[in-house]
Design a protein around this motif. Structure first.
Motif, mmCIF file in Angstrom:
data_model
loop_
_atom_site.group_PDB
_atom_site.id
_atom_site.type_symbol
_atom_site.label_atom_id
_atom_site.label_comp_id
_atom_site.label_asym_id
_atom_site.label_seq_id
_atom_site.Cartn_x
_atom_site.Cartn_y
_atom_site.Cartn_z
ATOM 1 N N SER A 262 -43.603 -1.548 19.927
ATOM 2 C CA SER A 262 -42.754 -2.683 20.283
ATOM 3 C C SER A 262 -41.728 -2.980 19.202
ATOM 4 O O SER A 262 -40.931 -3.909 19.333
ATOM 5 N N GLY A 263 -41.778 -2.206 18.123
ATOM 6 C CA GLY A 263 -40.827 -2.405 17.031
ATOM 7 C C GLY A 263 -41.296 -3.380 15.982
ATOM 8 O O GLY A 263 -40.501 -3.790 15.123
ATOM 9 N N ASN A 264 -42.587 -3.744 16.011
ATOM 10 C CA ASN A 264 -43.130 -4.658 15.005
ATOM 11 C C ASN A 264 -43.518 -3.882 13.744
ATOM 12 O O ASN A 264 -44.166 -2.832 13.829
ATOM 13 N N GLU A 265 -43.145 -4.398 12.599
ATOM 14 C CA GLU A 265 -43.530 -3.764 11.345
ATOM 15 C C GLU A 265 -45.021 -3.952 11.097
ATOM 16 O O GLU A 265 -45.535 -5.069 11.148
ATOM 17 N N VAL A 266 -45.712 -2.866 10.816
ATOM 18 C CA VAL A 266 -47.149 -2.906 10.510
ATOM 19 C C VAL A 266 -47.353 -2.951 9.004
ATOM 20 O O VAL A 266 -48.138 -3.747 8.503
ATOM 21 N N LYS B 110 -52.234 11.029 -0.548
ATOM 22 C CA LYS B 110 -52.818 10.799 0.776
ATOM 23 C C LYS B 110 -52.941 9.300 0.997
ATOM 24 O O LYS B 110 -53.463 8.569 0.145
ATOM 25 N N LEU B 111 -52.442 8.838 2.160
ATOM 26 C CA LEU B 111 -52.457 7.419 2.503
ATOM 27 C C LEU B 111 -53.204 7.182 3.805
ATOM 28 O O LEU B 111 -53.232 8.042 4.692
ATOM 29 N N ASN B 112 -53.773 5.988 3.934
ATOM 30 C CA ASN B 112 -54.305 5.531 5.215
ATOM 31 C C ASN B 112 -53.126 5.203 6.114
ATOM 32 O O ASN B 112 -52.279 4.370 5.766
ATOM 33 N N LYS B 113 -53.030 5.856 7.259
ATOM 34 C CA LYS B 113 -51.833 5.705 8.083
ATOM 35 C C LYS B 113 -51.689 4.305 8.685
ATOM 36 O O LYS B 113 -50.572 3.867 8.974
ATOM 37 N N LEU B 114 -52.790 3.595 8.888
ATOM 38 C CA LEU B 114 -52.730 2.284 9.536
ATOM 39 C C LEU B 114 -52.539 1.132 8.564
ATOM 40 O O LEU B 114 -52.120 0.050 8.957
ATOM 41 N N THR B 115 -52.844 1.356 7.276
ATOM 42 C CA THR B 115 -52.718 0.290 6.288
ATOM 43 C C THR B 115 -51.719 0.610 5.184
ATOM 44 O O THR B 115 -51.244 -0.295 4.493
ATOM 45 N N GLY B 116 -51.418 1.899 4.989
ATOM 46 C CA GLY B 116 -50.556 2.305 3.899
ATOM 47 C C GLY B 116 -51.263 2.372 2.560
ATOM 48 O O GLY B 116 -50.643 2.681 1.540
ATOM 49 N N VAL C 7 -41.799 6.169 9.178
ATOM 50 C CA VAL C 7 -40.481 6.598 8.717
ATOM 51 C C VAL C 7 -40.440 6.593 7.197
ATOM 52 O O VAL C 7 -41.143 5.816 6.533
ATOM 53 N N PHE C 8 -39.586 7.450 6.645
ATOM 54 C CA PHE C 8 -39.474 7.607 5.199
ATOM 55 C C PHE C 8 -37.990 7.723 4.861
ATOM 56 O O PHE C 8 -37.311 8.628 5.342
ATOM 57 N N PHE C 9 -37.486 6.783 4.061
ATOM 58 C CA PHE C 9 -36.080 6.771 3.679
ATOM 59 C C PHE C 9 -35.938 6.802 2.160
ATOM 60 O O PHE C 9 -36.501 5.953 1.468
ATOM 61 N N SER C 10 -35.160 7.754 1.655
ATOM 62 C CA SER C 10 -34.717 7.688 0.273
ATOM 63 C C SER C 10 -33.575 6.680 0.205
ATOM 64 O O SER C 10 -32.813 6.542 1.174
ATOM 65 N N LYS D 103 -33.933 -2.522 11.418
ATOM 66 C CA LYS D 103 -33.499 -2.214 10.066
ATOM 67 C C LYS D 103 -34.749 -2.082 9.192
ATOM 68 O O LYS D 103 -35.519 -3.032 9.039
ATOM 69 N N VAL D 104 -34.946 -0.899 8.623
ATOM 70 C CA VAL D 104 -36.108 -0.675 7.763
ATOM 71 C C VAL D 104 -35.795 -1.082 6.332
ATOM 72 O O VAL D 104 -36.588 -1.707 5.651
ATOM 73 N N THR D 105 -34.582 -0.734 5.877
ATOM 74 C CA THR D 105 -34.144 -1.084 4.523
ATOM 75 C C THR D 105 -32.628 -0.924 4.461
ATOM 76 O O THR D 105 -31.990 -0.535 5.441
#
Length: 448
Positions: free
Chosen positions: A154-158, A209-215, A135-138, A106-108
């Motif tokens: 593994s499904g861990n949130e980064v 533009k975002l850093n993909k590994l840190t957001g 992933v991106f959810f409105s 569950k992301v949100t």
């Protein structure tokens, strides 16, 4: 002994070469993000079935907990797909060999339906680089916020954050459906929206533009237009153009199309004139001119759709593509007074395929804009974008009938495959020799 050692070395080199070849092929056969490896809807795979049903040529069918219009992302044995699950918005990892669900996260929450249930918050497609998935959810009442998140395999949130908290409240009628661009170490977003008030002067969107590994935010720039009312709302996605000579981000919405530098986001060029000369005072200006379809590119050109009964433009990617290019003859190659509205144009060799929402396929010459044919296929609402693979063009109607056309100048329907009434708004994709079809109820893996 030396001869034996020589043979061992030769064998090791041969194995290394074979391994490298398989590794290269494997990378090319993945489908890492929206519109594939080349961001063009083209697969290099061969021997993809043209005929199937809910049972014929089906390797497996994996049930999904709810609807969504997002296409899957595939890397090796991992397939990622987003979905609504009641009020929850989830990311699902599926084994491509068996169709087994490896995990679901569950992301949100805050799923919101749009257009009488035709769309919902699970519309943007996931992206992956082989180690992480984004992933991106409105979400929320009236789609006032959006969640962007990163997970490992593994499904861990980064990391995860609310885009509205960082970049401002989202105000878009049918939700932020734009899929971020994944490129090298960054994610790129277009956030084009605005208040639904005729007299509102809030006319600025953002490109990020975002850093993909840190957001973390690398840069954010304002994208100003004179668009008003619903014209500010864009449901299109950005794309990265790269041809070895030029590289830039294509952003589409709010009555214009722009190119942006990757290093700092500055605007490099702008094509206007898409909505009655982009003049809200013009009597022909359409207050409901919101873009859904995104531009396509190939062979040194960018094909720019608009919406409804608007035009389609083609621009040349050349040394003159800079600054204001509206009406610039050296840049604007051609325009026609028809547009696909929802489906993204597909460019294959010297032809452009425009799939109209009523199922008509229009084929035009990329170089001149001259029409080759304009023919009816399956007459039903089409929300998916066409895919090219192995000499054929694949696309699906909302009622679950998927059409296969022979690519080329002669119009020929090869097959019409009925998915037994399962609703389809997601686009078909091909990864590692398998055609994947996402319906509201399940995900199909189709292969011979």
């Amino acid at each position: 002994m030396r001869l034996l050692q020589h043979h061992r070395i030769v064998n090791l080199l041969l194995l290394a070469t074979i391994s490298l070849r398989f590794s290269t092929v494997s990378l090319a056969d993945n489908w890492p993000q929206w519109r594939g490896t080349g961001s063009n809807g083209i697969s290099t795979a061969e021997s993809i079935p043209t005929h199937w049903s809910t049972t014929e040529n089906v390797a497996w069918r994996s049930p999904l907990p709810g609807q969504g219009g997002a296409t899957p992302a595939v890397w090796g044995k991992y397939l990622f797909v987003t979905s609504a699950d009641g009020d929850d918005l989830v990311l699902i990892a599926i084994d491509t060999d068996s169709g087994k669900h490896l995990w679901q996260r569950k992301v949100t929450d805050g799923n919101q339906n749009a257009r009488a249930g035709e769309g919902n918050s699970a519309s943007a497609s996931p992206s992956t680089d082989g180690e992480h998935v984004w992933v991106f959810f409105s979400r929320g009442d009236n789609f006032t916020s959006a969640i962007l998140a990163c997970y490992d395999y593994s499904g861990n949130e980064v990391w995860k954050f609310d885009v509205a908290d960082r970049f401002g409240k989202i105000d878009i009628q049918f939700g932020m459906t734009s899929t971020p661009v994944l490129h090298e170490e960054a994610l790129y977003l277009q956030l084009l929206h605005g208040a639904m008030k005729r007299g509102d002067d809030t006319r600025t969107g953002k490109v990020v533009k975002l850093n993909k590994l840190t957001g973390e935010t690398i840069w954010e720039v304002d994208r100003e237009t004179i668009a008003v009312f619903e014209c500010k709302h864009s449901y299109a996605s950005p794309f990265l153009y790269s041809d070895g000579n030029q590289q830039f981000l294509i952003v589409h919405g709010a009555d214009c199309t722009t190119g942006h530098a990757l290093d700092d986001g500055r605007e490099l060029w702008r094509l206007g004139g898409l909505n009655a000369d982009n003049d809200p005072e013009n009597k022909a200006y359409d207050l409901y001119f919101r873009f859904v379809s995104s531009p396509a590119f190939g062979q040194g050109k960018i094909v720019v759709p608009t919406c409804k009964n608007g035009p389609t433009f083609a621009i040349n990617v050349n040394s003159e593509l800079k600054g204001e290019v509206t009406g610039k003859e050296s840049v604007v190659a051609w325009s026609i007074q028809e547009t696909p509205d929802v489906s993204i144009p597909l460019i294959v060799d010297d032809l452009v395929y425009l799939l109209h929402k009523d199922g008509k396929m229009q084929c035009i010459e990329l170089e001149t804009g001259s029409e080759v044919y304009h023919q009816r296929t399956h007459t039903v609402q089409h929300r998916s974008s066409p895919l090219y693979a192995d000499g054929h063009i694949y696309f699906c109607g909302k009622d679950g009938v998927c059409t296969v056309l022979k690519a080329g100048r002669d119009f020929e329907i090869v097959a019409e495959n009925d998915m037994a009434g399962e609703t389809i708004t997601a686009s078909p994709i091909v990864a590692n020799g398998t055609l994947y079809l996402r319906t509201y109820a399940g995900l199909y893996a189709i292969r011979k």
